[in-house]
Design a protein around this motif. Sequence first.
Motif, PDB file in Angstrom:
ATOM      1  N   UNK A  32       0.850  -1.198   0.000  1.00 11.46           N
ATOM      2  CA  UNK A  32       0.000   0.000   0.000  1.00 11.46           C
ATOM      3  C   UNK A  32       0.884   1.245   0.000  1.00 11.46           C
ATOM      4  N   UNK A  33       0.382   2.374  -0.496  1.00 10.91           N
ATOM      5  CA  UNK A  33       1.172   3.609  -0.461  1.00 10.91           C
ATOM      6  C   UNK A  33       1.615   3.983   0.956  1.00 10.91           C
ATOM      7  N   UNK A  34       0.752   3.770   1.952  1.00  7.58           N
ATOM      8  CA  UNK A  34       1.149   4.121   3.326  1.00  7.58           C
ATOM      9  C   UNK A  34       2.256   3.191   3.824  1.00  7.58           C
ATOM     10  N   UNK A  35       2.230   1.910   3.437  1.00  7.99           N
ATOM     11  CA  UNK A  35       3.302   0.981   3.819  1.00  7.99           C
ATOM     12  C   UNK A  35       4.622   1.407   3.164  1.00  7.99           C
ATOM     13  N   UNK A  36       4.561   1.861   1.927  1.00  9.16           N
ATOM     14  CA  UNK A  36       5.756   2.341   1.225  1.00  9.16           C
ATOM     15  C   UNK A  36       6.326   3.559   1.950  1.00  9.16           C
ATOM     16  N   UNK A  37       5.464   4.502   2.313  1.00 17.28           N
ATOM     17  CA  UNK A  37       5.925   5.703   3.021  1.00 17.28           C
ATOM     18  C   UNK A  37       6.580   5.347   4.354  1.00 17.28           C
ATOM     19  N   UNK A  38       5.971   4.415   5.104  1.00 17.25           N
ATOM     20  CA  UNK A  38       6.548   3.992   6.385  1.00 17.25           C
ATOM     21  C   UNK A  38       7.922   3.362   6.179  1.00 17.25           C
TER      22      UNK A  38
END
Length: 158
Positions: A32-38
């Motif tokens: 997910x985009x949020x997992x990538x950002x983290x």
Amino acid sequence: MKLDRFDRQLLNLVQEDAGRTSEDLAQRVALSPSAVQRRLRKLKEAGVITRHTAVLEPRKVGRPTFFIVSLEIERDRPELLTQLRAWLAAQEHVQQAFYVTGEADFVLVVTAPDTETYDALMARLATENPNVRKFTTNVALGVVKRGLTIPVPLEEMD
């Protein structure tokens, strides 16, 4: 920090183009985009990613000439090496500087708009750093490949 396959994929992708969006990266690595950002934030906090940078076309910004310089020093005294390293790091025209083995002690990549600018830099180098014994210059006639990408294997190596 232990890197898993997702981290390794992300590192290869952001080295190729750090301007990719989280959405694009997420699609490419199946997260997910949020997992990538983290993950990217953790990689930066851990010092794996040290900075984001843009690669410019030298001719379009007035820096068309590259000089590859082999630099020899007189003495390997720590305080003199520290002084020279600091001097090199402070020079805007010195794009890269490597402390190396072999005949030379340092190898530099210098970019300048013209040979006059390069000559002035090297005159200051010799004047302000008396530990420099000599330097040899190669002028790049063309660029075959230019980059800072470090290939990151997708699987952990033993």
